[in-house]
Design a protein around this motif. Sequence first.
Motif, PDB file in Angstrom:
ATOM      1  N   HIS A 115      -4.069  -6.022   8.497  1.00 27.37           N
ATOM      2  CA  HIS A 115      -4.791  -5.506   7.340  1.00 27.37           C
ATOM      3  C   HIS A 115      -3.928  -4.433   6.666  1.00 27.37           C
ATOM      4  O   HIS A 115      -3.269  -3.655   7.345  1.00 27.37           O
ATOM      5  CB  HIS A 115      -6.114  -4.845   7.764  1.00 27.37           C
ATOM      6  CG  HIS A 115      -7.118  -5.813   8.319  1.00 27.37           C
ATOM      7  ND1 HIS A 115      -8.438  -5.461   8.536  1.00 27.37           N
ATOM      8  CD2 HIS A 115      -7.005  -7.107   8.707  1.00 27.37           C
ATOM      9  CE1 HIS A 115      -9.087  -6.505   9.030  1.00 27.37           C
ATOM     10  NE2 HIS A 115      -8.240  -7.510   9.150  1.00 27.37           N
ATOM     11  N   TYR A 116      -3.966  -4.410   5.337  1.00 26.04           N
ATOM     12  CA  TYR A 116      -3.284  -3.332   4.607  1.00 26.04           C
ATOM     13  C   TYR A 116      -3.904  -3.219   3.222  1.00 26.04           C
ATOM     14  O   TYR A 116      -4.524  -4.166   2.732  1.00 26.04           O
ATOM     15  CB  TYR A 116      -1.768  -3.593   4.512  1.00 26.04           C
ATOM     16  CG  TYR A 116      -1.396  -4.911   3.881  1.00 26.04           C
ATOM     17  CD1 TYR A 116      -1.422  -5.069   2.494  1.00 26.04           C
ATOM     18  CD2 TYR A 116      -1.029  -6.005   4.658  1.00 26.04           C
ATOM     19  CE1 TYR A 116      -1.094  -6.276   1.903  1.00 26.04           C
ATOM     20  CE2 TYR A 116      -0.705  -7.224   4.068  1.00 26.04           C
ATOM     21  CZ  TYR A 116      -0.742  -7.356   2.695  1.00 26.04           C
ATOM     22  OH  TYR A 116      -0.428  -8.553   2.103  1.00 26.04           O
ATOM     23  N   LYS A 117      -3.723  -2.063   2.598  1.00 24.91           N
ATOM     24  CA  LYS A 117      -4.217  -1.852   1.237  1.00 24.91           C
ATOM     25  C   LYS A 117      -3.214  -2.454   0.245  1.00 24.91           C
ATOM     26  O   LYS A 117      -2.061  -2.720   0.596  1.00 24.91           O
ATOM     27  CB  LYS A 117      -4.398  -0.356   0.960  1.00 24.91           C
ATOM     28  CG  LYS A 117      -5.408   0.315   1.890  1.00 24.91           C
ATOM     29  CD  LYS A 117      -6.830   0.047   1.423  1.00 24.91           C
ATOM     30  CE  LYS A 117      -7.850   0.816   2.232  1.00 24.91           C
ATOM     31  NZ  LYS A 117      -8.416   0.033   3.349  1.00 24.91           N
ATOM     32  N   ILE A 118      -3.639  -2.586  -0.998  1.00 25.89           N
ATOM     33  CA  ILE A 118      -2.806  -3.256  -2.006  1.00 25.89           C
ATOM     34  C   ILE A 118      -1.458  -2.546  -2.204  1.00 25.89           C
ATOM     35  O   ILE A 118      -0.467  -3.189  -2.538  1.00 25.89           O
ATOM     36  CB  ILE A 118      -3.573  -3.389  -3.357  1.00 25.89           C
ATOM     37  CG1 ILE A 118      -2.805  -4.253  -4.369  1.00 25.89           C
ATOM     38  CG2 ILE A 118      -3.928  -2.039  -3.952  1.00 25.89           C
ATOM     39  CD1 ILE A 118      -2.726  -5.701  -4.022  1.00 25.89           C
ATOM     40  N   ASP A 119      -1.391  -1.233  -1.905  1.00 27.38           N
ATOM     41  CA  ASP A 119      -0.101  -0.545  -2.079  1.00 27.38           C
ATOM     42  C   ASP A 119       0.862  -0.779  -0.904  1.00 27.38           C
ATOM     43  O   ASP A 119       1.968  -0.249  -0.892  1.00 27.38           O
ATOM     44  CB  ASP A 119      -0.294   0.961  -2.343  1.00 27.38           C
ATOM     45  CG  ASP A 119      -1.023   1.665  -1.218  1.00 27.38           C
ATOM     46  OD1 ASP A 119      -1.486   0.979  -0.281  1.00 27.38           O
ATOM     47  OD2 ASP A 119      -1.140   2.904  -1.274  1.00 27.38           O
ATOM     48  N   SER A 120       0.433  -1.582   0.083  1.00 26.58           N
ATOM     49  CA  SER A 120       1.338  -1.965   1.181  1.00 26.58           C
ATOM     50  C   SER A 120       1.607  -3.467   1.170  1.00 26.58           C
ATOM     51  O   SER A 120       1.930  -4.062   2.200  1.00 26.58           O
ATOM     52  CB  SER A 120       0.757  -1.539   2.537  1.00 26.58           C
ATOM     53  OG  SER A 120       0.839  -0.142   2.701  1.00 26.58           O
ATOM     54  N   ASP A 121       1.467  -4.089   0.003  1.00 28.40           N
ATOM     55  CA  ASP A 121       1.635  -5.537  -0.120  1.00 28.40           C
ATOM     56  C   ASP A 121       3.113  -5.950  -0.112  1.00 28.40           C
ATOM     57  O   ASP A 121       3.441  -7.103   0.151  1.00 28.40           O
ATOM     58  CB  ASP A 121       0.966  -5.994  -1.428  1.00 28.40           C
ATOM     59  CG  ASP A 121       0.844  -7.492  -1.533  1.00 28.40           C
ATOM     60  OD1 ASP A 121       0.373  -8.113  -0.566  1.00 28.40           O
ATOM     61  OD2 ASP A 121       1.215  -8.055  -2.578  1.00 28.40           O
ATOM     62  N   ASN A 128       1.453  -7.230  -8.192  1.00 26.68           N
ATOM     63  CA  ASN A 128       0.289  -6.557  -7.591  1.00 26.68           C
ATOM     64  C   ASN A 128      -0.465  -5.663  -8.575  1.00 26.68           C
ATOM     65  O   ASN A 128      -1.565  -5.196  -8.271  1.00 26.68           O
ATOM     66  CB  ASN A 128       0.715  -5.759  -6.336  1.00 26.68           C
ATOM     67  CG  ASN A 128       1.699  -4.653  -6.668  1.00 26.68           C
ATOM     68  OD1 ASN A 128       1.500  -3.882  -7.595  1.00 26.68           O
ATOM     69  ND2 ASN A 128       2.776  -4.551  -5.907  1.00 26.68           N
ATOM     70  N   TYR A 143       5.069   1.393   4.259  1.00 24.27           N
ATOM     71  CA  TYR A 143       3.915   0.483   4.305  1.00 24.27           C
ATOM     72  C   TYR A 143       3.009   0.902   5.465  1.00 24.27           C
ATOM     73  O   TYR A 143       3.492   1.354   6.500  1.00 24.27           O
ATOM     74  CB  TYR A 143       4.379  -0.958   4.533  1.00 24.27           C
ATOM     75  CG  TYR A 143       5.433  -1.399   3.549  1.00 24.27           C
ATOM     76  CD1 TYR A 143       5.080  -1.911   2.305  1.00 24.27           C
ATOM     77  CD2 TYR A 143       6.794  -1.270   3.850  1.00 24.27           C
ATOM     78  CE1 TYR A 143       6.057  -2.302   1.387  1.00 24.27           C
ATOM     79  CE2 TYR A 143       7.773  -1.650   2.937  1.00 24.27           C
ATOM     80  CZ  TYR A 143       7.401  -2.162   1.707  1.00 24.27           C
ATOM     81  OH  TYR A 143       8.362  -2.536   0.804  1.00 24.27           O
TER      82      TYR A 143
END
Length: 325
Positions: A115-121, A128, A143
Amino acid sequence: MTISPARLSRWLAFALSLIAPGGLLAANSALAGYHHLITLKASSLPSGQLAYEMVSHRMKAADGQERDITARYAKGPTIPGPTLVITEGDTAEVTLQHGIADSTQPVSIHVHGVHYKIDSDGTMKMLNGVADEAAFPEKPYTYKWTAAPGTAGTWPYHDHAFGNPMLGAEDKGLYGALIINPASGKIPALIDGKIVDVDLKDVKREFILWMHETTFWGQELNHIVEGGKEIPLWSNPTVGARMGEKVRFHVIGMGTAFHTFHLHGHRWIEPGTTAGIDTVNIGPISRTSFILKAGEGVGPGEWHYHCHVIQHMQSGMMGDFRVVE
Ligand SMILES: [Cu+2]
């Protein structure tokens, strides 16, 4: 025995934390998980290929104790890149440094599974809509990953920025594996003809084999060496084990071709079934992992492994699993 008021209130607080919304999960991750502080670098190889290398990996326990496990990794850039091993319930902060000769292109890490937030894509803003999530020269990017319950498995990570933000440069060598071990520490496997739960502590070696176009790219995680050791094996490697050792294979696809991974003389269970198999389909970025007992029922030998697509075999997509007494 009398119970002190302070102790009673601690018990009450703990009991309440289990009932409160999200409390059980919070209690679990606080108790079980390590926080991993990992720094990787993307570098150039003399061949012109690109590769990730390990800079440092520290593990922080919930009680604040830290352990540096950097020595476990191979030195310098390798294909595949460092195999990161964490456990369900862990979190990670992964910082990427730009060390590629071409300073005009950013480089990133896009990970699967966690799992990660969109800023760790690990993608660029054009994809993004948030930010250029990549390392530039002298400007690393960090990340944040959470190995939440249900994320156990073998996953790829790869670049998603270099050269072309739609594609990245995974096919130039910028890829590696993330292994998330289950919180239970056990994995079902076919051992001595029966399906049993194997304790990961009993697995002596892990082989990571990437199938990229017409070549295998490999790595061994050796758990016999004190503290564990990552051994780069490069292309179409011979992997080896002693008779009867429990070993774990991770096979991952890369690139554009579809493959059929086959290992001679050995069987394993098809995930989610009780069926024994000796061949598995592997497409781009699809993967499988399984545990088997080296030489079970067949003895020692140079047990061939290969892609069973004839065109790929003709191009040399093969290696050996050497089982010795
Ligand atoms: Cu193939």
